[in-house]
Design a protein around this motif. Sequence first.
Motif, PDB file in Angstrom:
ATOM      1  N   THR A 119      41.463  49.307  41.969  1.00  0.00           N
ATOM      2  CA  THR A 119      41.842  48.356  40.919  1.00  0.00           C
ATOM      3  C   THR A 119      42.321  49.083  39.674  1.00  0.00           C
ATOM      4  O   THR A 119      41.894  50.198  39.370  1.00  0.00           O
ATOM      5  CB  THR A 119      40.654  47.464  40.516  1.00  0.00           C
ATOM      6  OG1 THR A 119      39.580  48.286  40.063  1.00  0.00           O
ATOM      7  CG2 THR A 119      40.196  46.604  41.678  1.00  0.00           C
ATOM      8  N   THR A 120      43.236  48.425  38.970  1.00  0.00           N
ATOM      9  CA  THR A 120      43.578  48.842  37.611  1.00  0.00           C
ATOM     10  C   THR A 120      42.581  48.143  36.695  1.00  0.00           C
ATOM     11  O   THR A 120      41.875  47.235  37.124  1.00  0.00           O
ATOM     12  CB  THR A 120      45.001  48.402  37.234  1.00  0.00           C
ATOM     13  OG1 THR A 120      45.048  46.970  37.228  1.00  0.00           O
ATOM     14  CG2 THR A 120      46.019  48.945  38.213  1.00  0.00           C
ATOM     15  N   TYR A 121      42.553  48.517  35.441  1.00  0.00           N
ATOM     16  CA  TYR A 121      41.613  47.851  34.545  1.00  0.00           C
ATOM     17  C   TYR A 121      42.363  47.143  33.420  1.00  0.00           C
ATOM     18  O   TYR A 121      42.728  47.751  32.408  1.00  0.00           O
ATOM     19  CB  TYR A 121      40.597  48.827  33.958  1.00  0.00           C
ATOM     20  CG  TYR A 121      39.554  48.111  33.120  1.00  0.00           C
ATOM     21  CD1 TYR A 121      38.590  47.314  33.733  1.00  0.00           C
ATOM     22  CD2 TYR A 121      39.575  48.188  31.735  1.00  0.00           C
ATOM     23  CE1 TYR A 121      37.651  46.615  32.983  1.00  0.00           C
ATOM     24  CE2 TYR A 121      38.639  47.497  30.980  1.00  0.00           C
ATOM     25  CZ  TYR A 121      37.680  46.719  31.611  1.00  0.00           C
ATOM     26  OH  TYR A 121      36.759  46.022  30.865  1.00  0.00           O
ATOM     27  N   PRO A 129      41.631  42.605  35.868  1.00  0.00           N
ATOM     28  CA  PRO A 129      41.723  43.683  36.855  1.00  0.00           C
ATOM     29  C   PRO A 129      42.659  43.275  37.989  1.00  0.00           C
ATOM     30  O   PRO A 129      42.668  42.122  38.418  1.00  0.00           O
ATOM     31  CB  PRO A 129      40.288  43.823  37.367  1.00  0.00           C
ATOM     32  CG  PRO A 129      39.430  43.218  36.299  1.00  0.00           C
ATOM     33  CD  PRO A 129      40.252  42.125  35.699  1.00  0.00           C
ATOM     34  N   LEU A 130      43.453  44.223  38.461  1.00  0.00           N
ATOM     35  CA  LEU A 130      44.368  43.980  39.580  1.00  0.00           C
ATOM     36  C   LEU A 130      43.990  44.911  40.721  1.00  0.00           C
ATOM     37  O   LEU A 130      44.050  46.131  40.574  1.00  0.00           O
ATOM     38  CB  LEU A 130      45.818  44.238  39.166  1.00  0.00           C
ATOM     39  CG  LEU A 130      46.853  44.073  40.289  1.00  0.00           C
ATOM     40  CD1 LEU A 130      47.008  42.597  40.652  1.00  0.00           C
ATOM     41  CD2 LEU A 130      48.192  44.655  39.873  1.00  0.00           C
ATOM     42  N   GLY A 131      43.567  44.332  41.834  1.00  0.00           N
ATOM     43  CA  GLY A 131      43.245  45.125  43.011  1.00  0.00           C
ATOM     44  C   GLY A 131      44.455  45.227  43.924  1.00  0.00           C
ATOM     45  O   GLY A 131      45.177  44.244  44.110  1.00  0.00           O
ATOM     46  N   VAL A 132      44.683  46.399  44.487  1.00  0.00           N
ATOM     47  CA  VAL A 132      45.852  46.620  45.333  1.00  0.00           C
ATOM     48  C   VAL A 132      45.428  47.203  46.677  1.00  0.00           C
ATOM     49  O   VAL A 132      44.671  48.178  46.731  1.00  0.00           O
ATOM     50  CB  VAL A 132      46.859  47.582  44.647  1.00  0.00           C
ATOM     51  CG1 VAL A 132      48.068  47.832  45.544  1.00  0.00           C
ATOM     52  CG2 VAL A 132      47.312  47.000  43.314  1.00  0.00           C
ATOM     53  N   SER A 151      38.991  38.150  38.008  1.00  0.00           N
ATOM     54  CA  SER A 151      38.458  37.855  36.678  1.00  0.00           C
ATOM     55  C   SER A 151      37.382  38.852  36.279  1.00  0.00           C
ATOM     56  O   SER A 151      37.012  38.947  35.120  1.00  0.00           O
ATOM     57  CB  SER A 151      37.891  36.434  36.633  1.00  0.00           C
ATOM     58  OG  SER A 151      36.815  36.305  37.536  1.00  0.00           O
ATOM     59  N   ASN A 152      36.857  39.600  37.272  1.00  0.00           N
ATOM     60  CA  ASN A 152      35.836  40.611  36.979  1.00  0.00           C
ATOM     61  C   ASN A 152      35.805  41.607  38.136  1.00  0.00           C
ATOM     62  O   ASN A 152      36.549  41.460  39.103  1.00  0.00           O
ATOM     63  CB  ASN A 152      34.461  39.958  36.780  1.00  0.00           C
ATOM     64  CG  ASN A 152      34.025  39.167  37.998  1.00  0.00           C
ATOM     65  OD1 ASN A 152      33.866  39.699  39.101  1.00  0.00           O
ATOM     66  ND2 ASN A 152      33.828  37.862  37.815  1.00  0.00           N
ATOM     67  N   GLU A 153      34.978  42.615  38.005  1.00  0.00           N
ATOM     68  CA  GLU A 153      34.863  43.624  39.065  1.00  0.00           C
ATOM     69  C   GLU A 153      33.440  43.633  39.629  1.00  0.00           C
ATOM     70  O   GLU A 153      32.829  44.678  39.772  1.00  0.00           O
ATOM     71  CB  GLU A 153      35.252  45.000  38.517  1.00  0.00           C
ATOM     72  CG  GLU A 153      36.726  45.071  38.154  1.00  0.00           C
ATOM     73  CD  GLU A 153      37.166  46.452  37.708  1.00  0.00           C
ATOM     74  OE1 GLU A 153      37.934  47.093  38.428  1.00  0.00           O
ATOM     75  OE2 GLU A 153      36.719  46.882  36.624  1.00  0.00           O
ATOM     76  N   LYS A 154      32.969  42.444  39.960  1.00  0.00           N
ATOM     77  CA  LYS A 154      31.644  42.293  40.545  1.00  0.00           C
ATOM     78  C   LYS A 154      31.765  42.120  42.054  1.00  0.00           C
ATOM     79  O   LYS A 154      32.855  41.942  42.604  1.00  0.00           O
ATOM     80  CB  LYS A 154      30.919  41.103  39.915  1.00  0.00           C
ATOM     81  CG  LYS A 154      30.663  41.310  38.419  1.00  0.00           C
ATOM     82  CD  LYS A 154      29.945  40.127  37.796  1.00  0.00           C
ATOM     83  CE  LYS A 154      29.702  40.359  36.308  1.00  0.00           C
ATOM     84  NZ  LYS A 154      29.054  39.194  35.666  1.00  0.00           N
ATOM     85  N   LEU A 155      30.625  42.125  42.735  1.00  0.00           N
ATOM     86  CA  LEU A 155      30.597  42.090  44.192  1.00  0.00           C
ATOM     87  C   LEU A 155      31.332  40.884  44.765  1.00  0.00           C
ATOM     88  O   LEU A 155      32.138  41.023  45.686  1.00  0.00           O
ATOM     89  CB  LEU A 155      29.151  42.107  44.686  1.00  0.00           C
ATOM     90  CG  LEU A 155      28.962  42.037  46.205  1.00  0.00           C
ATOM     91  CD1 LEU A 155      29.633  43.215  46.906  1.00  0.00           C
ATOM     92  CD2 LEU A 155      27.475  41.976  46.545  1.00  0.00           C
TER      93      LEU A 155
END
Length: 201
Positions: A119-121, A129-132, A151-155
């Motif tokens: 992910t970018t932050y 955050p953008l996950g690729v 919307s977040n970087e949680k599980l």
Amino acid sequence: HEMRPINSIMSLNVALQERVCMYKQQGLTSSQILQILIEEQFAFLSFKDIARLGAQASPSDEFSRFFSALDNGSFLYDFSAPTSISGNSKNLIIHHVFFTKRSALDMFERFPDVLFFDTTYKTNVSKMPLGVFVGVDNRGHSFMVGAVLLSNEKLKAFEFSVSALLRKSNVDPNRIVTVMTDFDMQIRRAFRCALPSTNLL
């Protein structure tokens, strides 16, 4: 939009759906709407179709229509269930959106062995955050598989990301041999849960 006869109300032209809903919001009855459509040569819609249309519209349907409007035939998407802000049913948000193209999934279905994810932050205009997801073909060249706006970087966000990719790609999880990511423990847990037999590096 060009209108043409259809077999199912679910495949109705979006513009026509919106027109019927607009007539309903103006207080017209289903009979009155049917008469208007007959005069405009859209008589293939039945009274029952018109009565059903918009009667059980949910917030999720609204989001589906929004994304469908962006669909150019190759754009594919998935999104998390809408939730309410401050208990107000009119203030609904979606937390995560996965998107890809059919051509990218075709490549992934041919070469599912190695998958990269990171992910970018908050470097985009949405400050999210953008996950690729990136794959590798038989020549060692990388290709884009899909991306997910979070919307977040949680599980739960990462669990949605992996499950959305698997739902859209139809790739047998056992064919994904290796996943490479950073050492974020939430990312690792999400992949470990969804792909238990995969080498996680």
